[in-house]
Motif scaffolding. Structure first.
Motif, PDB file in Angstrom:
ATOM      1  N   VAL A   1      -9.169   8.026   0.031  1.00  0.00           N
ATOM      2  CA  VAL A   1      -8.426   6.839   0.417  1.00  0.00           C
ATOM      3  C   VAL A   1      -7.914   6.355  -0.656  1.00  0.00           C
ATOM      4  CG1 VAL A   1      -8.612   4.312   1.519  1.00  0.00           C
ATOM      5  CG2 VAL A   1     -10.185   6.250   2.142  1.00  0.00           C
ATOM      6  N   THR A   2      -6.476   5.908  -0.625  1.00  0.00           N
ATOM      7  CA  THR A   2      -5.635   5.137  -1.939  1.00  0.00           C
ATOM      8  C   THR A   2      -5.123   4.043  -1.135  1.00  0.00           C
ATOM      9  OG1 THR A   2      -3.653   6.532  -1.174  1.00  0.00           O
ATOM     10  CG2 THR A   2      -5.339   7.578  -2.923  1.00  0.00           C
ATOM     11  N   GLY A   3      -5.097   3.005  -2.042  1.00  0.00           N
ATOM     12  CA  GLY A   3      -4.517   1.869  -1.444  1.00  0.00           C
ATOM     13  C   GLY A   3      -5.564   1.154  -0.589  1.00  0.00           C
ATOM     14  N   GLU A   4      -5.164   0.135   0.052  1.00  0.00           N
ATOM     15  CA  GLU A   4      -6.081  -0.472   0.984  1.00  0.00           C
ATOM     16  C   GLU A   4      -5.936  -0.291   2.348  1.00  0.00           C
ATOM     17  OE1 GLU A   4      -8.200  -2.768  -0.122  1.00  0.00           O
ATOM     18  OE2 GLU A   4      -7.481  -2.580  -2.171  1.00  0.00           O
ATOM     19  N   TRP A   5      -6.893   0.500   2.866  1.00  0.00           N
ATOM     20  CA  TRP A   5      -6.971   0.875   4.084  1.00  0.00           C
ATOM     21  C   TRP A   5      -7.149  -0.456   5.216  1.00  0.00           C
ATOM     22  CZ3 TRP A   5      -5.112   4.706   6.544  1.00  0.00           C
ATOM     23  CH2 TRP A   5      -5.151   5.235   7.779  1.00  0.00           C
TER      24      TRP A   5
ATOM     25  N   ILE B   1       0.066  16.211   6.799  1.00  0.00           N
ATOM     26  CA  ILE B   1       0.169  15.170   5.547  1.00  0.00           C
ATOM     27  C   ILE B   1      -0.759  16.029   4.611  1.00  0.00           C
ATOM     28  CG2 ILE B   1      -0.438  13.105   4.769  1.00  0.00           C
ATOM     29  CD1 ILE B   1       0.179  11.997   7.486  1.00  0.00           C
ATOM     30  N   SER B   2      -0.376  16.432   3.262  1.00  0.00           N
ATOM     31  CA  SER B   2      -1.069  17.122   2.360  1.00  0.00           C
ATOM     32  C   SER B   2      -2.215  16.204   1.743  1.00  0.00           C
ATOM     33  CB  SER B   2      -0.375  17.810   1.255  1.00  0.00           C
ATOM     34  OG  SER B   2       0.445  16.842   0.446  1.00  0.00           O
ATOM     35  N   VAL B   3      -3.146  16.761   1.133  1.00  0.00           N
ATOM     36  CA  VAL B   3      -4.181  15.848   0.364  1.00  0.00           C
ATOM     37  C   VAL B   3      -3.447  15.338  -0.724  1.00  0.00           C
ATOM     38  CG1 VAL B   3      -6.398  15.921  -0.566  1.00  0.00           C
ATOM     39  CG2 VAL B   3      -6.050  17.033   1.675  1.00  0.00           C
ATOM     40  N   TYR B   4      -2.777  16.401  -1.489  1.00  0.00           N
ATOM     41  CA  TYR B   4      -1.903  16.079  -2.760  1.00  0.00           C
ATOM     42  C   TYR B   4      -0.945  14.844  -2.399  1.00  0.00           C
ATOM     43  CZ  TYR B   4       1.994  16.643  -5.896  1.00  0.00           C
ATOM     44  OH  TYR B   4       3.015  16.417  -6.567  1.00  0.00           O
ATOM     45  N   SER B   5      -0.420  14.650  -1.196  1.00  0.00           N
ATOM     46  CA  SER B   5       0.303  13.547  -1.174  1.00  0.00           C
ATOM     47  C   SER B   5      -0.529  12.186  -1.057  1.00  0.00           C
ATOM     48  CB  SER B   5       1.333  13.541   0.260  1.00  0.00           C
ATOM     49  OG  SER B   5       0.784  13.825   1.162  1.00  0.00           O
ATOM     50  N   ILE B   6      -1.309  12.217  -0.173  1.00  0.00           N
ATOM     51  CA  ILE B   6      -2.229  11.155  -0.127  1.00  0.00           C
ATOM     52  C   ILE B   6      -2.909  10.679  -1.275  1.00  0.00           C
ATOM     53  CG2 ILE B   6      -4.606  10.458   0.585  1.00  0.00           C
ATOM     54  CD1 ILE B   6      -2.563  10.739   2.949  1.00  0.00           C
TER      55      ILE B   6
ATOM     56  N   LEU C   1       0.733   0.720   2.127  1.00  0.00           N
ATOM     57  CA  LEU C   1      -0.426  -0.299   2.350  1.00  0.00           C
ATOM     58  C   LEU C   1      -1.749   0.666   2.005  1.00  0.00           C
ATOM     59  CD1 LEU C   1       1.279  -2.215   5.379  1.00  0.00           C
ATOM     60  CD2 LEU C   1       1.399  -2.670   2.798  1.00  0.00           C
ATOM     61  N   GLY C   2      -1.770   1.714   2.881  1.00  0.00           N
ATOM     62  CA  GLY C   2      -3.004   2.543   2.703  1.00  0.00           C
ATOM     63  C   GLY C   2      -2.644   3.922   3.148  1.00  0.00           C
ATOM     64  N   ALA C   3      -3.477   4.916   2.565  1.00  0.00           N
ATOM     65  CA  ALA C   3      -3.394   6.261   3.098  1.00  0.00           C
ATOM     66  C   ALA C   3      -4.868   6.814   3.017  1.00  0.00           C
ATOM     67  CB  ALA C   3      -2.512   6.889   2.085  1.00  0.00           C
ATOM     68  N   ALA C   4      -4.959   7.882   4.120  1.00  0.00           N
ATOM     69  CA  ALA C   4      -6.459   8.210   4.097  1.00  0.00           C
ATOM     70  C   ALA C   4      -6.398   9.724   4.758  1.00  0.00           C
ATOM     71  CB  ALA C   4      -7.387   7.580   5.047  1.00  0.00           C
TER      72      ALA C   4
ATOM     73  N   ARG D   1       2.458   2.179   6.116  1.00  0.00           N
ATOM     74  CA  ARG D   1       3.374   1.506   5.178  1.00  0.00           C
ATOM     75  C   ARG D   1       4.199   0.516   5.893  1.00  0.00           C
ATOM     76  NH1 ARG D   1       6.550   7.046   5.140  1.00  0.00           N
ATOM     77  NH2 ARG D   1       8.017   6.987   6.625  1.00  0.00           N
ATOM     78  N   GLU D   2       4.790  -0.317   4.922  1.00  0.00           N
ATOM     79  CA  GLU D   2       5.776  -1.363   5.428  1.00  0.00           C
ATOM     80  C   GLU D   2       6.899  -1.091   6.155  1.00  0.00           C
ATOM     81  OE1 GLU D   2       5.952  -4.934   1.893  1.00  0.00           O
ATOM     82  OE2 GLU D   2       7.114  -3.045   1.487  1.00  0.00           O
ATOM     83  N   SER D   3       7.319  -1.913   7.203  1.00  0.00           N
ATOM     84  CA  SER D   3       8.635  -1.696   7.980  1.00  0.00           C
ATOM     85  C   SER D   3       9.693  -1.990   7.111  1.00  0.00           C
ATOM     86  CB  SER D   3       8.524  -2.643   9.105  1.00  0.00           C
ATOM     87  OG  SER D   3       9.939  -2.503   9.729  1.00  0.00           O
ATOM     88  N   PRO D   4      10.579  -1.315   6.991  1.00  0.00           N
ATOM     89  CA  PRO D   4      11.846  -1.607   6.187  1.00  0.00           C
ATOM     90  C   PRO D   4      12.467  -3.105   6.499  1.00  0.00           C
ATOM     91  CG  PRO D   4      12.013   0.749   7.054  1.00  0.00           C
ATOM     92  CD  PRO D   4      10.688   0.071   7.619  1.00  0.00           C
TER      93      PRO D   4
END
Length: 504
Positions: free
Chosen positions: A197-201, A269-274, A301-304, A316-319
């Motif tokens: 997990v990166t960011g805030e899930w 979605i690769s583990v690398y990109s997370i 915002l968060g990735a897992a 992630r945020e909406s544009p």
């Protein structure tokens, strides 16, 4: 004329079962869909470095390709930046072809059989997408997903613009953004200690010690083989133009893994990109702060991931959070559905904004993948392009040498994102922004030339601008890549530069 019946007839048969009222409209859309895909394929044949095209001869009547086996292929002059279907037929020898799948089959080139099948799916799916349209309201959309769902034809230059192998007709209607569905995402519980997990899930996607990872229903059924949990109400969401990214009702966007080949790539979605997502998001905010308010980058915002590219998600945020009162945030791919894109003056304004931001970032050391899906433009209440919004940092390129030259701390990044190779950096930006977003908005070589010539004198005078003004334009050789399954990574073609030549 030759007609491959397989993909077209299969879709027609399925459509008769699930939406019989659309069959007549689908059938009527097939000729236009064939021309649209054939136009994209002809662009590839005319410009990509295909090993079995021995020579190209341009004459008054059009373009002739001499093939390595001695055959000749004839068609119209090829505008590499045209987005309308102008190729209705080509001739292989004396035989006319109006269908791209049949043409590629009879060309009998290495690995052509599988691509021909994909082209057949592209034609059939494109006709299906067009058949379900009801026309656009003159009023501009107010919801972000409504803009995304205006993009009916997919990629403006890829022959596989609507190829969705592995999707039934019912699934295309249920999940394709152009059909305007609401998609219910499953929530797969995974113990948090088993996840990266990166960011805030988000708290709303947790259940005690477990993460509830949003999963696309197609992925749940076909890849994860998970039956639907009757006690999980799921998450209702609106699909965006990438199909696997969806807008949640409360605002954020969720990028899901979708292990199907759409256009060119399998959308997992690769583990690398997370692992890099939080670092890239923070870094992008730092860079955007140097752009004098001309650029925003949507925050991750968060990735897992449950240590698998098949079970992962990014929130992630909406544009839309970067729109002030009365402004609209419009995906560049959707500009073609507006009157704005038909104005040469507006095209020039947009080109100036986009190239100013892109070149300044490139000089600092970052090349954006600024194609029509990743790049959005903020339009003022009066209709002027005033700022850019960029999303999805997974495929940018970062130059540590350039960053250090400008005194910018180099983030802790590894892998394909990191490169000091000037050619790779310029290909990334120029191929996506100039040969992609700006060309797709302009719609033709002459229109693109007009927009670029109007603003090139006002752009930052960097070495990259000098290259842009003098060299052929790079673009991904999308068809060559599909015909080269054993060659990893991107392959490239060189297009006539509208700032250098008027030959289209």
């Amino acid at each position: 004329m030759h007609r491959p019946l397989s993909a077209e007839s299969e879709v027609a048969a399925e459509l008769a079962e699930v939406r019989p009222e659309l069959v007549a409209r689908y059938t009527a859309e097939l000729p236009g869909a064939r021309a649209a895909v054939l136009t994209r394929l002809w662009r590839a044949l005319a410009y990509e470095p295909l090993p079995w095209v021995a020579r190209r001869e341009r004459g008054r009547e059009g373009l002739a390709l001499g093939l390595s086996d001695g055959r000749r292929l004839h068609g119209p002059h090829a505008d590499p930046y045209a987005t309308t279907a102008y190729v209705t037929a080509v001739r292989l020898g004396e035989t006319p072809y109006d269908d791209p799948a049949r043409l590629l089959t009879d060309l009998a080139v290495p690995h052509g059989t599988s691509l021909a099948a994909e082209l057949g799916h592209s034609v059939a799916s494109l006709a299906l997408s067009r058949a379900g349209q009801q026309g656009h309201s003159k009023e501009w959309p107010t919801r972000d997903w409504e803009w995304e769902q205006r993009v009916v034809d997919g990629h403006p230059f890829h022959p596989n613009c609507r190829s969705r192998p592995g999707f039934s007709v019912a699934e295309q209607l249920a999940y394709g953004p152009e059909h305007r569905p609401v998609v219910t995402l499953a929530r797969v519980p995974v113990r948090a200690r088993e996840c990266l997990v990166t960011g805030e899930w988000p708290e709303g996607m947790r259940d005690g010690e477990r993460l509830l990872i949003p999963v696309h229903p197609w992925q749940a059924e076909h890849v994860l083989k998970r039956p639907r949990d009757p006690y999980d109400g799921g998450i209702a969401a609106h699909p965006l133009m990438s199909l696997r990214t969806l807008a949640l009702p409360e605002g954020p966007h969720v990028k899901t893994a979708l292990s199907a080949r759409l256009t060119s790539s399998v959308r997992d979605i690769s583990v690398y990109s997370i692992g890099l997502s939080a670092t890239l998001s923070d870094f992008a905010e730092t860079l955007a702060a140097r752009m004098d308010g001309l650029l925003h980058v949507t925050r991750t915002l968060g990735a897992a991931t449950a240590d698998s590219p098949d079970l992962a998600a990014v929130v992630r945020e909406s544009p839309q959070v970067y729109a002030a009162s009365g402004e609209r945030v419009v995906p560049v791919a959707a500009l073609a559905t507006t009157e704005l894109a038909r104005s040469p003056a507006w095209q020039a304004e947009f080109a100036l904004l986009a190239l100013t931001v892109g070149l300044r970032l490139l000089e600092l050391g970052v090349a954006l993948e600024a194609h029509g899906q990743n790049l959005l433009v903020v339009v003022s209440p009066g209709g002027s392009p005033v700022r850019l919004v960029y999303r999805d940092l997974a495929d940018i390129r970062v130059s540590p040498e350039r960053l250090a030259r400008h005194g910018i701390p180099v983030p802790e990044l590894t892998g394909r994102i990191v490169t000091d190779d000037v050619t790779a950096l310029r290909r990334k930006l120029f191929g996506s922004l100039v040969a992609g977003a700006l060309a797709g908005t302009a719609g033709s070589g002459p229109a693109l030339r007009g927009a670029l010539e109007a603003v090139v004198g006002e752009l930052p005078g960097t070495v990259d601008l000098a290259a842009l003004r003098a060299e052929a334009l790079p673009t991904k050789a999308l068809t060559l890549m599909r015909l080269s399954p054993g060659t990893p990574g991107d392959q490239w073609a060189r297009l006539p530069n509208p700032l250098v030549t008027e030959v289209f």
